[in-house]
Enzyme design. Structure first.
Site, PDB file in Angstrom:
ATOM      1  N   ILE A  19       0.522  -1.648  -0.480  1.00  0.00           N
ATOM      2  CA  ILE A  19      -0.097  -0.135   0.005  1.00  0.00           C
ATOM      3  C   ILE A  19       0.998   0.663  -0.829  1.00  0.00           C
ATOM      4  O   ILE A  19       0.440   2.630  -0.760  1.00  0.00           O
ATOM      5  CB  ILE A  19      -0.675  -0.059   1.540  1.00  0.00           C
ATOM      6  CG1 ILE A  19      -1.983  -1.414   0.807  1.00  0.00           C
ATOM      7  CG2 ILE A  19      -1.388   1.259   1.191  1.00  0.00           C
ATOM      8  CD1 ILE A  19      -2.531  -1.581   2.011  1.00  0.00           C
ATOM      9  N   ASN A  80       2.026   3.997   7.214  1.00  0.00           N
ATOM     10  CA  ASN A  80       1.826   2.849   7.222  1.00  0.00           C
ATOM     11  C   ASN A  80       1.927   1.630   7.193  1.00  0.00           C
ATOM     12  O   ASN A  80       1.505   0.898   7.056  1.00  0.00           O
ATOM     13  CB  ASN A  80       1.311   3.244   5.325  1.00  0.00           C
ATOM     14  CG  ASN A  80       1.735   2.121   4.430  1.00  0.00           C
ATOM     15  OD1 ASN A  80       0.240   1.313   4.288  1.00  0.00           O
ATOM     16  ND2 ASN A  80       3.082   1.504   4.000  1.00  0.00           N
ATOM     17  N   ASN A  84       0.442  -7.468  10.705  1.00  0.00           N
ATOM     18  CA  ASN A  84      -0.305  -8.707  11.641  1.00  0.00           C
ATOM     19  C   ASN A  84       0.731  -9.843  11.990  1.00  0.00           C
ATOM     20  O   ASN A  84       0.176 -10.696  11.306  1.00  0.00           O
ATOM     21  CB  ASN A  84      -1.745  -9.461  10.444  1.00  0.00           C
ATOM     22  CG  ASN A  84      -2.862  -9.716  11.299  1.00  0.00           C
ATOM     23  OD1 ASN A  84      -2.427 -10.065  12.311  1.00  0.00           O
ATOM     24  ND2 ASN A  84      -3.664  -9.478  10.604  1.00  0.00           N
ATOM     25  N   TYR A 144      -1.732  -6.688  17.136  1.00  0.00           N
ATOM     26  CA  TYR A 144      -2.643  -5.574  15.871  1.00  0.00           C
ATOM     27  C   TYR A 144      -3.192  -5.336  16.111  1.00  0.00           C
ATOM     28  O   TYR A 144      -3.317  -3.603  15.692  1.00  0.00           O
ATOM     29  CB  TYR A 144      -1.675  -6.468  15.284  1.00  0.00           C
ATOM     30  CG  TYR A 144      -2.374  -6.068  13.713  1.00  0.00           C
ATOM     31  CD1 TYR A 144      -1.508  -5.523  12.771  1.00  0.00           C
ATOM     32  CD2 TYR A 144      -4.057  -6.454  13.099  1.00  0.00           C
ATOM     33  CE1 TYR A 144      -1.343  -4.854  11.712  1.00  0.00           C
ATOM     34  CE2 TYR A 144      -4.021  -5.903  11.840  1.00  0.00           C
ATOM     35  CZ  TYR A 144      -3.434  -5.772  10.739  1.00  0.00           C
ATOM     36  OH  TYR A 144      -3.324  -4.913  10.110  1.00  0.00           O
TER      37      TYR A 144
END
Ligand code: NAP
Length: 249
Positions: A19, A80, A84, A144
């Site tokens: 991303i 960003n 996880n 997370y």
């Protein structure tokens, strides 16, 4: 539409891949100046890349000093970087839980804290990348999810604290995005292909994963003055996965 991002200096944590890289590519298309902060250095003449361990507050302070010396301005930050890490309640330890918070939320604070003097000058924009897991739960990933929930809370908190400086703060919340991180996660399942089919079946819009550039487009809008009266918002870019009627298949 011209997003008026030309020459804007925008820091993107985790900008080497996934991303973050899509955001960097989008910024380049808008003739902005993306600056990658990532543990991976990106060799590309068009790009400014800083190799940094974001888990260290001191490293974040140093890199912000370097960037401000080099550019003299910071117009935006896209927080960003994260992953996880499956630190669960049953399968996890208190030390791993705290480490997960350091990996996933600590540097969101460090970068904005140290960049604030420049963001104040530029009336900058901050975009925080969250995760739908913080509003739905996922199981076996307490660290997370706590970090991602905290990121949404910080988005509101900073939006309020930074009102006097006209600094806007928003969050973009992905669910299932086709990135290297996602591929690594899905490959942990016994039958990754079947697991992927199970997931995409439940994504209402077009039954497919979100593309990184679809997240990036919303991030770019929020960085730009085209969203000049938008702050404190959580925007889900997920094909309706989190909110639409569960009976939709
Ligand atoms: P990705 O493909 O793994 O890219 C993230 C980049 O950040 C990688 O280059 C990674 O390096 C780097 N990074 C991670 N932690 C770092 C640290 N502490 N210091 C320096 N660099 C670090 O991840 P992505 O899928 O694009 O995810 C980006 C963000 O979106 C994350 O916050 C993630 O939680 C969120 N998100 C993603 C999805 C999805 O479906 N992909 C869904 C919901 C939320 P290494 O690869 O070397 O670790």
């Amino acid at each position: 539409m011209d997003l008026h991002l030309k020459h804007k200096v925008v820091l993107v944590s985790g900008g080497a891949r996934g991303i973050g890289r899509a955001v960097v590519d989008g910024l380049l298309e808008e003739s902005a100046v993306p600056v990658i902060l990532d543990k991976n250095y990106v060799q590309d003449a068009q790009l400014k890349s800083y190799q940094v361990d974001l888990t260290s507050a001191e490293a974040c302070r140093e890199v912000i000093t370097q960037i401000s010396n080099e550019f003299g301005i910071i117009d935006g930050i896209v927080n960003n970087a994260g992953f996880n890490d499956s630190i669960g309640l049953e399968k996890g330890t208190p030390e791993e839980f705290i480490q997960s918070l350091t990996n996933n939320i600590g540097h969101y604070y460090y970068l904005v804290h140290y960049a604030l003097p420049w963001l104040k000058k530029s009336k900058g924009s901050i975009v925080n990348i969250g995760s739908k897991t913080s509003v739905t739960g996922q199981g076996n990933t307490s660290g997370y999810v706590a970090a991602k929930g905290g990121i949404l809370a910080l988005t509101r908190e900073w939006a309020v604290e930074l009102l006097p400086y006209s600094i806007r703060v928003n969050a973009v919340i992905p669910a299932e995005v086709a990135t290297p991180l996602y591929e690594a996660w899905i490959n942990n399942f016994a039958d990754p292909k079947q697991k992927l089919q199970e997931i995409t079946r439940n994504i209402p819009l077009e039954h497919r994963l979100t593309k990184p550039e679809e997240i990036a487009a919303t991030v770019l809008f929020l960085l730009s003055d085209r969203s000049s009266h938008t702050t404190g918002q959580w925007i889900f870019v997920d094909g309706g996965y989190t909110h639409l009627d569960r009976s939709i298949r």
